[in-house]
Design a protein around this motif. Structure first.
Motif, PDB file in Angstrom:
ATOM      1  N   UNK A  35       0.844  -1.197   0.000  1.00  0.00           N
ATOM      2  CA  UNK A  35       0.000   0.000   0.000  1.00  0.00           C
ATOM      3  C   UNK A  35       0.876   1.242   0.000  1.00  0.00           C
ATOM      4  N   UNK A  36       1.964   1.193   0.793  1.00  0.00           N
ATOM      5  CA  UNK A  36       2.892   2.323   0.831  1.00  0.00           C
ATOM      6  C   UNK A  36       3.448   2.616  -0.547  1.00  0.00           C
ATOM      7  N   UNK A  37       3.859   1.563  -1.245  1.00  0.00           N
ATOM      8  CA  UNK A  37       4.395   1.733  -2.593  1.00  0.00           C
ATOM      9  C   UNK A  37       3.330   2.332  -3.508  1.00  0.00           C
ATOM     10  N   UNK A  38       2.079   1.858  -3.349  1.00  0.00           N
ATOM     11  CA  UNK A  38       0.997   2.339  -4.207  1.00  0.00           C
ATOM     12  C   UNK A  38       0.671   3.806  -3.921  1.00  0.00           C
ATOM     13  N   UNK A  39       0.649   4.170  -2.627  1.00  0.00           N
ATOM     14  CA  UNK A  39       0.344   5.566  -2.275  1.00  0.00           C
ATOM     15  C   UNK A  39       1.421   6.492  -2.827  1.00  0.00           C
ATOM     16  N   UNK A  40       2.669   6.026  -2.825  1.00  0.00           N
ATOM     17  CA  UNK A  40       3.782   6.867  -3.250  1.00  0.00           C
ATOM     18  C   UNK A  40       3.834   7.020  -4.770  1.00  0.00           C
ATOM     19  N   UNK A  41       3.105   6.207  -5.482  1.00  0.00           N
ATOM     20  CA  UNK A  41       3.300   6.101  -6.920  1.00  0.00           C
ATOM     21  C   UNK A  41       2.735   7.279  -7.714  1.00  0.00           C
ATOM     22  N   UNK A  42       3.489   7.735  -8.683  1.00  0.00           N
ATOM     23  CA  UNK A  42       3.028   8.801  -9.560  1.00  0.00           C
ATOM     24  C   UNK A  42       3.068   8.358 -11.008  1.00  0.00           C
ATOM     25  N   UNK A  43       4.248   7.913 -11.443  1.00  0.00           N
ATOM     26  CA  UNK A  43       4.487   7.680 -12.867  1.00  0.00           C
ATOM     27  C   UNK A  43       3.524   6.649 -13.456  1.00  0.00           C
ATOM     28  N   UNK A  44       3.135   5.645 -12.655  1.00  0.00           N
ATOM     29  CA  UNK A  44       2.258   4.604 -13.182  1.00  0.00           C
ATOM     30  C   UNK A  44       0.813   5.078 -13.271  1.00  0.00           C
ATOM     31  N   UNK A  45       0.509   6.186 -12.584  1.00  0.00           N
ATOM     32  CA  UNK A  45      -0.893   6.622 -12.533  1.00  0.00           C
ATOM     33  C   UNK A  45      -1.225   7.721 -13.525  1.00  0.00           C
ATOM     34  N   UNK A  46      -0.213   8.501 -13.932  1.00  0.00           N
ATOM     35  CA  UNK A  46      -0.494   9.660 -14.768  1.00  0.00           C
ATOM     36  C   UNK A  46      -1.237   9.258 -16.051  1.00  0.00           C
ATOM     37  N   UNK A  47      -0.853   8.102 -16.628  1.00  0.00           N
ATOM     38  CA  UNK A  47      -1.504   7.697 -17.886  1.00  0.00           C
ATOM     39  C   UNK A  47      -2.511   6.582 -17.702  1.00  0.00           C
ATOM     40  N   UNK A  48      -2.894   6.284 -16.452  1.00  0.00           N
ATOM     41  CA  UNK A  48      -3.898   5.238 -16.258  1.00  0.00           C
ATOM     42  C   UNK A  48      -5.130   5.764 -15.521  1.00  0.00           C
ATOM     43  N   UNK A  49      -4.914   6.451 -14.380  1.00  0.00           N
ATOM     44  CA  UNK A  49      -6.097   6.964 -13.687  1.00  0.00           C
ATOM     45  C   UNK A  49      -6.311   8.443 -13.980  1.00  0.00           C
ATOM     46  N   UNK A  50      -5.311   9.081 -14.553  1.00  0.00           N
ATOM     47  CA  UNK A  50      -5.515  10.419 -15.083  1.00  0.00           C
ATOM     48  C   UNK A  50      -5.416  11.552 -14.085  1.00  0.00           C
ATOM     49  N   UNK A  51      -5.846  12.719 -14.548  1.00  0.00           N
ATOM     50  CA  UNK A  51      -5.578  13.987 -13.869  1.00  0.00           C
ATOM     51  C   UNK A  51      -6.804  14.648 -13.251  1.00  0.00           C
ATOM     52  N   UNK A  52      -8.003  14.130 -13.555  1.00  0.00           N
ATOM     53  CA  UNK A  52      -9.220  14.867 -13.211  1.00  0.00           C
ATOM     54  C   UNK A  52      -9.348  15.037 -11.703  1.00  0.00           C
ATOM     55  N   UNK A  53      -9.582  16.275 -11.232  1.00  0.00           N
ATOM     56  CA  UNK A  53      -9.596  16.492  -9.784  1.00  0.00           C
ATOM     57  C   UNK A  53     -11.012  16.675  -9.223  1.00  0.00           C
ATOM     58  N   UNK A  54     -12.028  16.344 -10.033  1.00  0.00           N
ATOM     59  CA  UNK A  54     -13.397  16.372  -9.493  1.00  0.00           C
ATOM     60  C   UNK A  54     -13.622  15.160  -8.593  1.00  0.00           C
ATOM     61  N   UNK A  55     -14.745  15.224  -7.844  1.00  0.00           N
ATOM     62  CA  UNK A  55     -15.120  14.072  -7.031  1.00  0.00           C
ATOM     63  C   UNK A  55     -15.539  12.931  -7.956  1.00  0.00           C
ATOM     64  N   UNK A  56     -14.896  11.759  -7.849  1.00  0.00           N
ATOM     65  CA  UNK A  56     -15.269  10.657  -8.736  1.00  0.00           C
ATOM     66  C   UNK A  56     -16.668  10.142  -8.400  1.00  0.00           C
ATOM     67  N   UNK A  57     -17.464   9.860  -9.434  1.00  0.00           N
ATOM     68  CA  UNK A  57     -18.827   9.375  -9.195  1.00  0.00           C
ATOM     69  C   UNK A  57     -18.897   7.857  -9.261  1.00  0.00           C
ATOM     70  N   UNK A  58     -17.976   7.247  -9.991  1.00  0.00           N
ATOM     71  CA  UNK A  58     -17.924   5.788 -10.002  1.00  0.00           C
ATOM     72  C   UNK A  58     -16.477   5.368 -10.224  1.00  0.00           C
ATOM     73  N   UNK A  59     -16.231   4.070 -10.169  1.00  0.00           N
ATOM     74  CA  UNK A  59     -14.871   3.582 -10.363  1.00  0.00           C
ATOM     75  C   UNK A  59     -14.408   3.765 -11.804  1.00  0.00           C
TER      76      UNK A  59
END
Lengths: 296, 309
Positions: free
Chosen positions: B227-251
């Motif tokens: 979990x620590x590794x996952x929380x720290x992660x940036x590079x793997x997320x930029x092109x997968x979960x994206x940048x949107x900073x609104x409240x997510x409505x679904x997964x």
């Protein structure tokens, strides 16, 4: 006394066999993630690797994807230079920290010091990058502008790979048989001489494995380097030149790259994967040889 | 016997008054000097390591506390994060982690159980799986990002979403979790397995009632490290979960994680430094707590390592 019910043992043997099969399949699926990664990255590289475009990564002058220039050599030099410098700095520091923990630290400091190194290993690369951007880069810029440079990238990498070198070296030093230092003491060697002439040579393989893994980590690091290196595509001529690494290039351009350009980014990802896989396997081999060495 | 200069390094031996005396003295001085230098170098290395860690943490804490407040944690970000807080970011981060844990735990524990209880170390399949896991552990996060983008987002059609990000991170966390579970299981004494077998327990029952509970602290420690590794992660997320900073409505919505938020604030938003400092403080705080608990758990586990009575 009742014997065990035959029916029950048949069903439990049955559940055991199906459990074994399920777990076996789960293991294969998990291991195949690696295959899937290689496969999908390879698939995306096909547009760049098929056809005559392949040599352009080395023959093109520089990297201007919008003007059809795809030379990757300057970024390769950037990656290699920053990694080499970081390894050069982190190896003595990491071994020093490991020796400190094992031989020199006053007793009450040992545990906090080791905890500190372990926590350092867990800190996010983006936090290192942010600290580098707000503290280190302005500091370097005061002496030699612009500050965002090969030097800044190497220093941040040094701090990031230190825990790997330190923790793995300590494990290697701890696995040196007690009798070695006893023998050295009996010969009247001082503590420093024992460490330099007996312990470190005996732990050599383990420390070497640590340095290999640290190299892999430095080659693959992305965000922290991206934030402090300036990201100018050029072959670094001095410590104070801005550089761009292969990994930073992927992160910077994936957002808008299409077609051939996108494909070239996957090529650099594939090359990195192969290099790092080779390093991981090498470290594994070296470590195993070390293990059998002490047993013999 | 000839006076031999090679014995001169032994301290405490008095030299015979001869020509060798002066060389012996210089050799001793040299030995003492290099010993002092060596000790000083080790202390210096340790001090540098500690100082750099403390410098980073102190700098972030000093600037971060100036901005950090309860409302920073509970308000949504405004004007690209310069104003407002990080509530939506925290929610996205938690959702991504939930997906990661939900996928990685059953798979990871399953693989570890197979490796340590059902396979022989020397078998070809076990060797191949072990090497694959070692390589997987070394793959840089940006490559996981490339893969996640090509496979989860594009090939499986999940798009830039919390699911894509969580699945990508699960691939990254698996090796850590598997290794920790394996070491936990291998620390359970062999007598326990034989005892369970002697009681007529099936292997499944032995696992469920004896082995997994005994290895639980190690599994938890591995899970926390993952979990620590996952929380720290940036590079793997930029092109997968994206940048949107609104409240997510679904997964299936894109969601920005805390680490990505810090990256964006410091690189793309001018005047975002204050918010970046406060977010970095929250992230460092989380990471230190998660990792400290993990270290504590695995230390205690190693110490009270279940002894055969």
């Amino acid at each position: 006394m009742q014997p065990v019910q035959p029916l029950q043992s048949v069903t439990s043997a049955h559940t055991d066999r199906s459990l074994q099969l399920t777990l076996f399949i789960v293991s294969l699926v998990t291991a195949s993630v690696l295959g899937l990664i290689v496969l999908f990255i390879f698939r995306e590289t096909l547009p760049a690797l098929s056809g005559p475009g392949m040599l352009r990564f080395v023959t093109d002058e520089s990297w201007h994807p919008l003007e059809n220039q795809f030379g990757m050599l300057p970024m390769l030099w950037g990656t290699l230079a920053s990694t080499a410098l970081a390894i050069f700095l982190a190896t003595p520091l990491g071994i020093g920290a490991a020796l400190f923990c094992r031989y020199f630290a006053p007793r009450p400091i040992v545990r906090p010091f080791r905890a500190l190194i372990t926590l350092l290993a867990g800190i996010s690369s983006v936090v290192f990058g942010f600290w580098g951007l707000t503290v280190l880069v302005p500091l370097i810029a005061r002496f030699e502008p612009p500050g965002a440079s090969l030097l800044a990238a190497s220093l941040i990498l040094t701090i990031m790979i230190l825990p790997t070198v330190a923790l793995m070296s300590e494990a290697a030093i701890n696995s040196v048989p007690e009798s070695y230092s006893g023998g050295a003491a009996a010969l009247g060697l001082s503590k420093g001489a024992t460490i330099r002439q007996v312990i470190l040579p005996a732990a050599k393989s383990g420390i070497f494995a640590a340095v290999i893994l640290a190299t892999a980590r430095a080659l693959g690091e992305t965000m922290a380097v991206l934030m402090v290196s300036g990201n100018v595509v050029q072959t670094p001529g001095s410590l104070f030149d801005p550089i761009r690494t292969l990994t930073a290039n992927i992160a910077l351009e994936m957002a808008y790259a299409t077609q051939f350009h996108r494909s070239t980014l996957f090529v650099s990802g594939l090359v990195l994967t192969f290099v790092i896989a080779a390093l991981a396997i090498a470290a594994h081999r070296v470590e195993h040889r070390a293990g059998s060495h002490h047993a013999a | 016997m000839q006076p031999d200069s090679s014995v001169s390094c032994a301290p405490g031996l008095m030299a015979a008054p001869s020509v060798a005396g002066s060389t012996l003295l210089t050799a001793q001085v040299h030995a003492k000097l290099s010993e002092r230098l060596f000790v000083a170098a080790v202390w210096l290395a340790a001090a540098l390591v500690a100082a750099s860690f403390l410098w980073i943490v102190a700098d972030i804490a000093f600037h971060g506390f100036a901005k950090l407040s309860w409302s920073f944690l509970t308000e949504a970000p405004r004007s690209s994060g310069r104003k407002g807080g990080i509530s939506t970011i925290l929610v996205s981060t938690l959702l991504i982690l939930a997906v990661t844990v939900a996928v990685a735990v059953p798979l990871g524990v399953g693989v570890a159980v197979w490796l340590s209880e059902f396979s022989r170390r020397s078998s070809r399949t076990a060797r191949v799986i072990n090497i694959a896991l070692d390589v997987l552990a070394g793959i840089p996060s940006i490559v996981f990002g490339l893969f996640g983008n090509a496979f989860f987002c594009v090939f499986l059609g999940l798009g830039f979403s919390i699911v894509s990000g969580g699945l990508t991170l699960a691939c990254m966390a698996l090796p850590i979790l598997i290794r920790a579970t394996e070491s936990g299981l291998s620390a359970v004494p062999h007598d326990w397995r034989q005892g369970a077998a002697a009681l007529g327990l099936s292997k499944a029952a032995a696992l469920w009632h004896v082995l997994l509970p005994a290895a639980a602290p190690a599994i938890t420690a591995g899970l926390l490290l993952g979990i620590g590794r996952a929380v720290a992660e940036t590079a793997a997320l930029v092109f997968t979960s994206g940048y949107v900073d609104r409240m997510p409505e679904s997964l299936m919505d894109s969601g920005r994680s805390l680490a990505v938020h810090i990256y964006d604030l410091s690189m793309n938003v001018s005047g975002g430094d204050q918010a970046a400092y406060a977010s970095a403080l929250v992230l460092i705080g989380l990471l230190i707590v998660i990792n400290a608990v993990a270290i504590q758990l695995s230390n205690r586990f190693m110490k009270s390592r279940i002894q055969p009575a």
